[in-house]
Design an enzyme around this catalytic site. Structure first.
Site, mmCIF file in Angstrom:
data_model
loop_
_atom_site.group_PDB
_atom_site.id
_atom_site.type_symbol
_atom_site.label_atom_id
_atom_site.label_comp_id
_atom_site.label_asym_id
_atom_site.label_seq_id
_atom_site.Cartn_x
_atom_site.Cartn_y
_atom_site.Cartn_z
ATOM 1 N N ALA A 233 43.744 38.133 44.805
ATOM 2 C CA ALA A 233 42.453 38.068 44.083
ATOM 3 C C ALA A 233 42.563 37.437 42.696
ATOM 4 O O ALA A 233 41.568 37.412 41.964
ATOM 5 C CB ALA A 233 41.771 39.430 43.987
ATOM 6 N N ALA A 234 43.734 36.916 42.338
ATOM 7 C CA ALA A 234 43.841 36.237 41.032
ATOM 8 C C ALA A 234 42.864 35.055 40.991
ATOM 9 O O ALA A 234 42.165 34.843 39.996
ATOM 10 C CB ALA A 234 45.268 35.761 40.798
ATOM 11 N N GLY A 235 42.812 34.295 42.094
ATOM 12 C CA GLY A 235 41.900 33.146 42.157
ATOM 13 C C GLY A 235 40.448 33.598 42.075
ATOM 14 O O GLY A 235 39.611 32.959 41.414
ATOM 15 N N ASP A 236 40.132 34.724 42.717
ATOM 16 C CA ASP A 236 38.747 35.229 42.692
ATOM 17 C C ASP A 236 38.363 35.665 41.284
ATOM 18 O O ASP A 236 37.230 35.420 40.832
ATOM 19 C CB ASP A 236 38.595 36.421 43.648
ATOM 20 C CG ASP A 236 38.890 36.024 45.081
ATOM 21 O OD1 ASP A 236 38.627 34.866 45.443
ATOM 22 O OD2 ASP A 236 39.395 36.881 45.829
HETATM 23 O O1 RIB Z 1 41.289 36.151 47.627
HETATM 24 C C1 RIB Z 1 41.797 37.387 48.060
HETATM 25 C C2 RIB Z 1 41.042 37.875 49.262
HETATM 26 O O2 RIB Z 1 41.242 36.997 50.336
HETATM 27 C C3 RIB Z 1 41.494 39.230 49.754
HETATM 28 O O3 RIB Z 1 40.813 40.286 49.140
HETATM 29 C C4 RIB Z 1 41.287 39.154 51.256
HETATM 30 O O4 RIB Z 1 40.253 39.942 51.697
HETATM 31 C C5 RIB Z 1 41.019 37.676 51.553
HETATM 32 O O5 RIB Z 1 39.731 37.462 51.916
#
Ligand code: RIB
Length: 311
Positions: A255-258
Site C-alpha cells: 500500500a505504499a503506492g496507494d
Molecule cells: O496496493 C496494495 C493492495 O493491492 C493490497 O491491499 C491488495 O489488496 C492489492 O489489491
C-alpha cells in the site's frame, strides 16, 4: 484551506497476509511465521488514505454478500469515507489478496496475488448515476482492479465535466487510448511503467523516455514512483525529481503506492504546488512502509505533518 472532495471508483479487497523468511518453491512446503488479515484493495486504500489526510471521500465499488465485504465497508466508514455507493454483488464473493511478506535480516519484500471477485462484477449501469454528480468532485481516482470499461466510462464523464482524473495503473494492463486521453495524471511504479511503455525506467535517460512515452500516449502529466529512489514527475515542460523519505525500518511495503497516490491527489486538489504535493506524498508513503498491512498502515494528517517538519 479548502477541503477537497475526492471520488474513488475502485476495488475493495481483504488481504490475507503471511510472513516468512523464505517462501516455498513448487512442490515444496515450508513453515511460515505469522498470518493476519487486513482491509485492502487499491481503490479502498487510496480512499482511506485521502480521508485520513482530511479530504471528503466517496467510494464507489463492489463487495460480496459475506463477512469480508462487511469488514471492508466498516473499515472505510471508520476512516470517514462515504460508502453509500459501495454495492453488494449477488454473484461473486468479496475479493481477496494473498500477500506474502518475506522478512530476512537485510530486507523485506512483498508479493501480491489478488483474486478480484466482486470487483469484477461492477457494470457501467452501476456507476451511471455519476453522470449527475461527478462535477461535484475536485479529482477522481481510478486503478486497474475493476473492469476496464468502468475506468473508460468514469474517466470520460470526469473529463467532460472538467474534473481531473488520476489513474494508478496497477496491476499493469494495456491502457486503451480512449482512457489515456482522459487522464490528467498517471502514476505507475517502475514495473508498471516498463510494462506499459516497453522502457524500464532505471537511469536518467530511460526515466525521461518512459515519461515521454506515457505523454505521447495521451496522458497530460506523468508521475513514476521508483521505490527508495523517490519519484519523477513530467508535464512535458520539465522533469521534477522528489526523493523518498526514510521514516524508519521497512516492515511491509504493501500500500505504499496507494498512500503516495492518495496523498498526492489530496495535495493537488487542495491547490498545493506539484513540488509540495510530491514531498507530502513521499512523507506519507515513507510512514506507510513502517507498519504491517494496507489500511492498518496508512498514516493520519498529524503523523505526516510531523515528518514534514524535518524533511
Ligand atoms: O496496493 C496494495 C493492495 O493491492 C493490497 O491491499 C491488495 O489488496 C492489492 O489489491
Amino acid at each position: 484551506m479548502k477541503t477537497p472532495n475526492i471520488l474513488v471508483v475502485g476495488s475493495l479487497v481483504m488481504d490475507l497476509i503471511v510472513t516468512a523468511t523464505r517462501f516455498p518453491d513448487a512442490g515444496e512446503s515450508v513453515v511460515g511465521k505469522e498470518f493476519r488479515t487486513a482491509p485492502g484493495g487499491k481503490g479502498a486504500n487510496q480512499a482511506v488514505q485521502a480521508a485520513r489526510l482530511g479530504a471528503n471521500v466517496t467510494m464507489v465499488g463492489m463487495v460480496g454478500e459475506d463477512a469480508f465485504g462487511q469488514q471492508l465497508i466498516d473499515s472505510l466508514r471508520k476512516s470517514g469515507v462515504n460508502t453509500a455507493h459501495v454495492m453488494t454483488a449477488k454473484t461473486a464473493p468479496t475479493a481477496i489478496a494473498n500477500i506474502q511478506i518475506q522478512q530476512t535480516d537485510t530486507e523485506t519484500q512483498n508479493r501480491i496475488l489478488v483474486v478480484l471477485g466482486a470487483n469484477n462484477e461492477l457494470r457501467v449501469a452501476d456507476v451511471s448515476f455519476l453522470e449527475d454528480t461527478i462535477a461535484r468532485y475536485d479529482i477522481v481516482l481510478l486503478q486497474n482492479e475493476i473492469p476496464e470499461e468502468i475506468n473508460v466510462y468514469v474517466a470520460a464523464l470526469a473529463k467532460a465535466a472538467g474534473v481531473p482524473v488520476m489513474l494508478n495503473p496497477a496491476p499493469a494492463r494495456p491502457i486503451p487510448s480512449e482512457l489515456i486521453a482522459c487522464l490528467t495524471y498517471i502514476s505507475p511504479n517502475e514495473y508498471e511503467a516498463a510494462l506499459i511503455t516497453g522502457v524500464t525506467p532505471e537511469d536518467e535517460q530511460t526515466v525521461a523516455q518512459a515519461v515521454a512515452k506515457l505523454r505521447e500516449m495521451g496522458t497530460q502529466n506523468v508521475l513514476i514512483t521508483l521505490g527508495s529512489r523517490g519519484c519523477v514527475y513530467g508535464d512535458g515542460k520539465s522533469l521534477l525529481r522528489s526523493p523518498s523519505v526514510d521514516c524508519g525500518r521497512v516492515v511491509d511495503p504493501t500500500a505504499a503506492g496507494d498512500s503516495f497516490v492518495g496523498a498526492f491527489c489530496v495535495a493537488v486538489a487542495k491547490g498545493d504546488t506539484i513540488e509540495d504535493a510530491l514531498r507530502f506524498a513521499n512523507c506519507t508513503a515513507g510512514l506507510t512502509v513502517c507498519k504491517m498491512g494496507a489500511q492498518t498502515s496508512l498514516p493520519t494528517l498529524e503523523a505526516v505533518q510531523e515528518v514534514m517538519k524535518r524533511v
